[in-house]
Write a protein that holds these residues in place. Structure first.
Motif, PDB file in Angstrom:
ATOM      1  N   GLU A 104      -4.153  -6.320  -0.825  1.00  0.00           N
ATOM      2  CA  GLU A 104      -5.020  -6.585   0.205  1.00  0.00           C
ATOM      3  C   GLU A 104      -4.750  -7.255   1.130  1.00  0.00           C
ATOM      4  N   TYR A 117      -1.455  -6.349   2.672  1.00  0.00           N
ATOM      5  CA  TYR A 117      -1.585  -5.109   3.586  1.00  0.00           C
ATOM      6  C   TYR A 117      -2.308  -5.614   5.140  1.00  0.00           C
ATOM      7  N   ILE A 146      -4.286   0.975  -1.461  1.00  0.00           N
ATOM      8  CA  ILE A 146      -4.090  -0.580  -1.106  1.00  0.00           C
ATOM      9  C   ILE A 146      -3.773  -1.091  -2.306  1.00  0.00           C
ATOM     10  N   ALA A 162       1.115  -1.190  -0.018  1.00  0.00           N
ATOM     11  CA  ALA A 162      -0.011  -0.133   0.102  1.00  0.00           C
ATOM     12  C   ALA A 162       0.916   1.233   0.070  1.00  0.00           C
TER      13      ALA A 162
END
Length: 637
Positions: free
Chosen positions: A70, A73, A67, A54
């Motif tokens: 996903e 992150y 982001i 991100a």
């Protein structure tokens, strides 16, 4: 309020940016109580941490989270959150203690504040908490904020402090090779596991401090010369030689220090006494203040007497645990609350005193341990109401059962009390009425003498309370019955019973109750003023919706108890009140034992208060009075 640490800020920034697409630097700076420059630095650190998962973009004073991956992150965000949870005030105090103990020159407040990521005011608060733990060891934080602070005290006392709080202030596990050497030494010299664990702690302290903070050759704390002449020193000398590696040299004083846990197979850390850790004046004053507050709030004179030192050491080490966030477990919390309800109330008062003095909240497990000490003090302070000379024991299951009952009574009654055994089938009413009290396994109606029904095996503490209550009722010229003794139900009558109004304030309802009692000549003209003065200092609110205003009464030689019932729950200082027990204590006949019994009965009744309020709107005052009396008796059974 504490300023968020850097870990806190990183977590806050990510959390805010996930919820909003764009957030201003000003908003984040205000949220974290820092400057916009600090937020920019935090954003740069986050970008390095997040790497390709991100990116936080800064554009025209706005922060925007983009982001890219996903799952990656989420994993990084979770790790940051865990770091935030680990950065607790207790761990911060622990780091501060370690720095003060290790410092060889004064530490500047500003430097400490920056290192610990807290404000100066928070750091000062942390130092005040540490002073509580330092004081028993004659250690004192000295210096001025602008010139630096240091920990004043002998190296011996600092080591005692570290040993007593080893798990709190030292995070340096021993090298496996050293631990193996100590274990081999313990096996070779037949040391018990407990002694080996203590020796490991001493070794850890010596290795951590000998180079920068050596023990002086001549110490008033222990005689190095004498220790060097012992066979234990000769044994430790071999171990110390194994520890002398990597240019490390251990002096005779350090070797003597390592000898301490071997001499007598015990450590002074585990035996706090006047020669090791003196009970500080602050703890003694704390005990005095607890006694004073119990007197103010409960009108009970409690004196810790023979257990004051034990209680003092318990309080001292408890404060250490609370400052460092060390949690203890007590599996019998509920049992303590059930068996010692008044002692638990006194523990709550102690909690209030500690919070006022040290701004530290005592947790439930610690309070339950405190309640043990208060329970002992209540028992030792209790003066028996009964003065028996002859008792009868009536049994329907044979002479053997009667003897078992007599043996148990021997633990409760003075040795001077004469006990006579009878069969329920052969004894007469005339014979029984020659005794002061009768203990029977069967009902014995229509006797003028007090009868207490017992089983072959009974709870001696509860029976002692019941005996006291019978004689209390006799002192108060009240009726006794064999189905259950209740001081509250006996003290209640129609003139002392009030249906309160939810339309009035709690204060106005109390005034109405007192005014009614005053008109009937039951309380003196100054009674209302004394009650209200106490209420201004602190509302006499118990748990479970009970208010218990009480004070001395100069108008009667008898206890006056009035009960008020609220149709609906009444809000008072964030608490919900359902009942008021208003108590007038005869000034001329102030009896601690009687008061203690009333408290315990009231607390037991409060646990059944939901039953009392069932279908309340359909009940008259007389019906409600009967219900209170019945529940009091059930609570006492």
């Amino acid at each position: 309020m504490n300023r968020p640490t850097q870990n806190d800020r990183l977590s806050i920034i990510l959390d805010v940016l996930q919820k909003k697409q764009a957030v201003s630097l000003d908003a984040l700076a205000n949220r974290c109580s820092v400057t916009k420059r600090t937020i920019r630095n935090d954003a740069a650190l986050l970008n390095r941490t997040l790497r390709s998962a991100a990116q936080i973009d800064l554009n025209k004073g706005q922060c925007i989270l983009q982001i890219h991956h996903e799952q990656h992150y989420r994993k990084i965000a979770a790790e940051l959150s865990q770091q935030q949870a680990a950065d607790t005030p207790e761990k911060r105090v622990k780091r501060l203690a370690a720095q003060l103990l290790d410092a060889t020159q004064p530490l500047l407040i500003d430097d400490l504040s920056e290192q610990l990521h807290v404000s100066r005011s928070t750091l000062v608060s942390d130092l005040n908490h540490l002073r509580i733990t330092f004081e028993p060891y004659d250690l004192e934080v000295k210096g001025k904020p602008n010139q630096g602070i240091h920990l004043q005290g002998s190296e011996w006392e600092k080591r005692l402090y570290i040993l007593q709080n080893n798990d709190h202030v030292l995070d340096q596990p021993l090298d496996q090779t050293i631990a193996a050497s100590v274990h081999a030494f313990a096996i070779r010299h037949l040391l018990a596991e407990a002694t080996e664990r203590v020796l490991l702690r001493y070794v850890g302290v010596v290795l951590a401090r000998a180079a920068k903070h050596p023990l002086p050759r001549n110490s008033t704390a222990f005689d190095v010369t004498h220790m060097m002449q012992t066979k234990e020193y000769a044994c430790i000398d071999q171990l110390a030689s194994q520890l002398e590696k990597n240019d490390r040299v251990l002096s005779n004083a350090e070797r003597a220090f390592l000898t301490i846990p071997i001499l007598g197979r015990r450590s002074p850390v585990h035996l706090p006494n006047r020669s090791t850790v003196a009970l500080p004046m602050a703890v003694r004053q704390l005990i005095i203040e607890i006694e004073r507050q119990v007197k103010v709030q409960l009108s009970i004179d409690i004196h810790f007497g023979t257990i004051s030192n034990e209680l003092g050491y318990h309080l001292m080490f408890m404060l250490n645990r609370l400052v460092f966030g060390v949690t203890i477990h007590h599996s019998l919390v509920r049992e303590v609350q059930e068996k010692y309800p008044l002692a638990c109330e006194i523990a709550q008062i102690a909690d209030e005193v500690i919070q006022e003095r040290y701004q530290i909240k005592v947790n439930e497990a610690e309070l339950s341990y405190l309640a043990y000490y208060f329970g002992i003090a209540l028992t030792e302070n209790e003066e028996p109401l009964f003065q028996l000379s002859r008792v009868a024991i009536v049994c329907d299951t044979g002479r053997g059962s009667a003897r078992i009952i007599a043996m148990q009574l021997n633990k409760i009654l003075p040795s001077t009390v004469e006990k006579q055994l009878f069969s329920s089938l052969a004894v007469t009413k005339a014979e029984l009425e020659q005794f002061d009290m009768i203990f029977s396994t069967v009902p014995l109606p229509n006797l003028n003498t007090a009868v207490i029904e017992v089983k072959d095996i009974f709870d001696e503490r509860k029976l002692a309370q019941k005996i006291n209550k019978y004689w209390a009722l006799d002192t108060l010229k009240m009726k006794k019955n064999g189905q259950g003794v209740s001081l509250i139900s006996q003290l209640l009558d129609e003139e002392h019973f009030f249906m309160l109004s939810n339309q009035k304030t709690h204060h106005d309802n109390m005034v109405a109750m007192i005014t009614s009692l005053e008109r009937g000549g039951l309380v003196d003209s100054g009674f209302k003023q004394r009650i209200m003065k106490r209420e201004q200092v602190k509302h006499t609110l118990f748990d479970r919706g009970i208010a218990f205003p009480h004070t001395m009464n100069r108008a009667s030689r008898q206890i006056v108890l009035a009960v008020g019932i609220y149709p609906l729950k009444q809000k008072v200082c964030e608490e919900e009140i359902r009942m008021i027990f208003l108590l007038g204590i005869p000034e001329s006949q102030h009896n601690e034992t009687l008061l203690i019994q009333l408290y315990e009965e009231m607390i037991a009744l409060s646990k059944k208060i939901d039953l009392l309020h069932n279908d309340l709107s359909a009940r008259t005052c007389a019906e409600m009075k009967k219900r209170v009396q019945r529940l009091c008796t059930i609570a006492n059974a």
